[in-house]
Each structure stands twice: as C-alpha cells, then as structure tokens.
Design an enzyme around this catalytic site. Sequence first.
Site, PDB file in Angstrom:
ATOM      1  N   LYS A 196       1.854  -3.782  18.040  1.00 45.40           N
ATOM      2  CA  LYS A 196       1.037  -2.662  17.636  1.00 45.40           C
ATOM      3  C   LYS A 196      -0.228  -2.732  18.128  1.00 45.40           C
ATOM      4  O   LYS A 196      -1.058  -3.493  18.098  1.00 45.40           O
ATOM      5  CB  LYS A 196       1.039  -2.817  16.094  1.00 45.40           C
ATOM      6  CG  LYS A 196       0.130  -1.515  15.193  1.00 45.40           C
ATOM      7  CD  LYS A 196       0.155  -1.820  13.914  1.00 45.40           C
ATOM      8  CE  LYS A 196      -0.451  -0.742  13.038  1.00 45.40           C
ATOM      9  NZ  LYS A 196      -0.507  -0.839  11.614  1.00 45.40           N
ATOM     10  N   LYS A 249       4.364   0.613  18.951  1.00 45.59           N
ATOM     11  CA  LYS A 249       3.744   1.631  18.284  1.00 45.59           C
ATOM     12  C   LYS A 249       2.378   1.651  18.668  1.00 45.59           C
ATOM     13  O   LYS A 249       1.781   0.493  18.836  1.00 45.59           O
ATOM     14  CB  LYS A 249       3.660   1.146  16.739  1.00 45.59           C
ATOM     15  CG  LYS A 249       2.899   2.046  15.746  1.00 45.59           C
ATOM     16  CD  LYS A 249       2.763   1.316  14.456  1.00 45.59           C
ATOM     17  CE  LYS A 249       1.925   2.164  13.619  1.00 45.59           C
ATOM     18  NZ  LYS A 249       1.669   1.864  12.168  1.00 45.59           N
TER      19      LYS A 249
HETATM   20  O1  PB1 Z   1       1.705   7.236  11.726  1.00 40.01           O
HETATM   21  C1  PB1 Z   1       0.697   6.553  11.775  1.00 40.01           C
HETATM   22  O2  PB1 Z   1      -0.422   6.567  12.549  1.00 40.01           O
HETATM   23  C2  PB1 Z   1       0.893   5.194  11.496  1.00 40.01           C
HETATM   24  C3  PB1 Z   1      -0.127   4.294  11.178  1.00 40.01           C
HETATM   25  C4  PB1 Z   1      -0.127   2.938  10.612  1.00 40.01           C
HETATM   26  C5  PB1 Z   1       1.388   2.658   9.631  1.00 40.01           C
HETATM   27  N1  PB1 Z   1       1.982   1.534   9.782  1.00 40.01           N
HETATM   28  C6  PB1 Z   1      -1.267   2.026  10.486  1.00 40.01           C
HETATM   29  C7  PB1 Z   1      -2.381   2.620  11.024  1.00 40.01           C
HETATM   30  C8  PB1 Z   1      -3.557   1.883  10.879  1.00 40.01           C
HETATM   31  O3  PB1 Z   1      -3.723   0.916  11.740  1.00 40.01           O
HETATM   32  O4  PB1 Z   1      -4.433   2.128  10.213  1.00 40.01           O
HETATM   33  C9  PB1 Z   1      -1.381   1.501   8.910  1.00 40.01           C
HETATM   34  C10 PB1 Z   1      -0.757   0.170   8.828  1.00 40.01           C
HETATM   35  N2  PB1 Z   1      -0.724  -0.140   7.526  1.00 40.01           N
END
Ligand code: PB1
Length: 325
Positions: A196, A249
Amino acid sequence: MNEFFRGRRLRRTPALRALIRENEVRPQDLIMPYFVVETDDASFKKPIASMPGQFQLGPKALEETVAKAVDQGLMSVLLFGIPKVKDEKASQAYADEGVVQEAVRRLKDRFPELVVVTDVCLCEYTSHGHCGLLRGEEILNDPTVELLAKAALSHARAGADIVAPSDMMDGRVAAIRDTLDENGFTDIPIMSYAVKYASAFYGPFRDAAESAPAFGDRKTHQMDPANRREALREAEADAAEGADILMVKPGLPYLDILRDLSDSFDLPVAVYNVSGEYSMVKAAAANGWIDEKRIVLETLTAFKRAGADLILTYHAEDALGWLDK
Ligand code: PB1
C-alpha cells in the site's frame, strides 16, 4: 509469400475477437466497498460529495443498497465504519457492538451467501485520524498491532468472511493470524493490504470515511510510490506471516507492481481501484469528456491483464450491469 503478420485476420468480427480474448472480468471478481455510519437514523443516506454515486449509509440503508446490488449479481462487499465517537485508542474499532461489527451481523443474517470483507484499521476510529496509537507525533507499531488483532477478532466474531488489514503496521498479519487461531477462527482468511503506497489517490476516501490525519501524513508506514523492489519485500513478509490474499493499492498507477506480485507469488492477488481513481473517472464522465462505461470496463480488464484475481472497486455495482453475463 507471407511477408507480414496479418493481426487483423482475427479481429474481423465480434465472434472472432471473443474467441481469442485472453482476459475477462467476471462478476465474482468484484468487491464493492461501502461506508456504514453509526447513527440512530437507520435509513440515513448521505451522498459523498467527492465520490459521486457513493454514499455514507446507516445500517438499514446499507442493507437495502446491498440487496439491490446482490440482485444485480454482486457477491462480495468490503465494509468501512464511521463511528459516532472517536478517541485516541480507537475503542470503537474493536468494540463487539461497533458499527462494522453490527453491520456484518445484519448483512450475514440477511445474505448468508454474501462474502463480507471487513477493513481492519484504526484511522476511521481515532480522534486524530492516524492509523495507530501515538506517542507525541510518532505512530507506535507494536501496541497498534495488538489493537488491530482485537479488531480483526471482533469482526470474525460478528461473522466476517475475510478480514483485511489496511494499516501497514509491521507484523500485523502474524498477530491477527495468531489471535484468530487462538480463538477458533482458523478458517477465516486474511486479505492483506500488503503493498500500500502513501498515495494522493486516497483523498476522496478520507472525506468519505472522515479519516484524514489531523497532522502529518502516513509516509512512515505506507510505501514510497518510487519503490518497486520494496513491494516484493512487503509481500514476502505478509505471505510468510500467513496472508491468504495479497493486495496492491492503488490500482491503475501501480499496474507494474500488480504484475510483479502476480508473477512472484502463488497466492491470489487483489487490487484496490481507490477513491481518487474512481472520482477522476466520475468527474470526467460528468463533463462528457469520456465514455464512463467503456473507461470502467477497460480499466477493470487492465487489472485482470496485469494479473489481478480480485478487484475492489467503487464501480462494482455499475460494472455488474455492464458485464456480459
Ligand atoms: O478508496 C480509497 O482511497 C481507499 C483508502 C484506504 C482504505 N483502505 C485508506 C486510505 C488512507 O490511507 O487514508 C484507509 C485505510 N484505513
């Protein structure tokens, strides 16, 4: 005399093109994310301004929305919770009666066959919007991991089919696996947000989930967008800790990473087509600059071509109506 390759021979008709098509998006590949709000008004439904077509939903509104999508062929959902009360310890993230836990019970009760995935993170539940416990401005790793494991366990107890840690703390997959196993949930898989990136593409989500950090950013735990080999190290660590599915992601800007993971691991690989990717498409479509349906189907197909087995996308409900079934 065969002097050049006549690629057009097999593109001449729709049937010929279908015959040699290499990749296809199937309804069962899609996971639709939903934002469920803890509220006394169970039918609460508020449009998310930065994500046209998406809503913050009260529990009853969630159930009704999912019912329609299931009728369209939706098989899996991912839940994010927005609690009434946020605090420094993210207490509602691991409360047995928390907003996501209650939503899981409600959905599994009405749709036993539906795959319900829960997001495991603290950022929607902390008063400061960070993904973990703080000491000053530092996000503490190990104490946060303990709370994440508690959150995952509470989701499993509520009936979640898959838990999906998105926090990017080190060691959380192992801790969650141990906790689930010790409590008899050996059959609950972990879909790890293994790779991520610290991405600007999450902007609209933070509006939707009311989870923007009050100060600083997430760069001490999420990955640097410039790094490729590090993605493999992250994925290896999570696979070794017991992840059942690995996720990359965001999606479209990281197709190279998706291909790397899919080539290097024999675990299923998921991709998250995140909020910023979604909102850019919606904005351009609203202006009449692009053909939304074709853009979405092309994007989802690109994920499959790059090696994704599963796709988390806010376009899922729409795409189900557009796929050849
Ligand atoms: O659609 C998105 O942008 C998803 C974002 C994601 C969700 N898993 C995270 C974004 C962040 O880092 O703020 C939130 C994680 N809990």
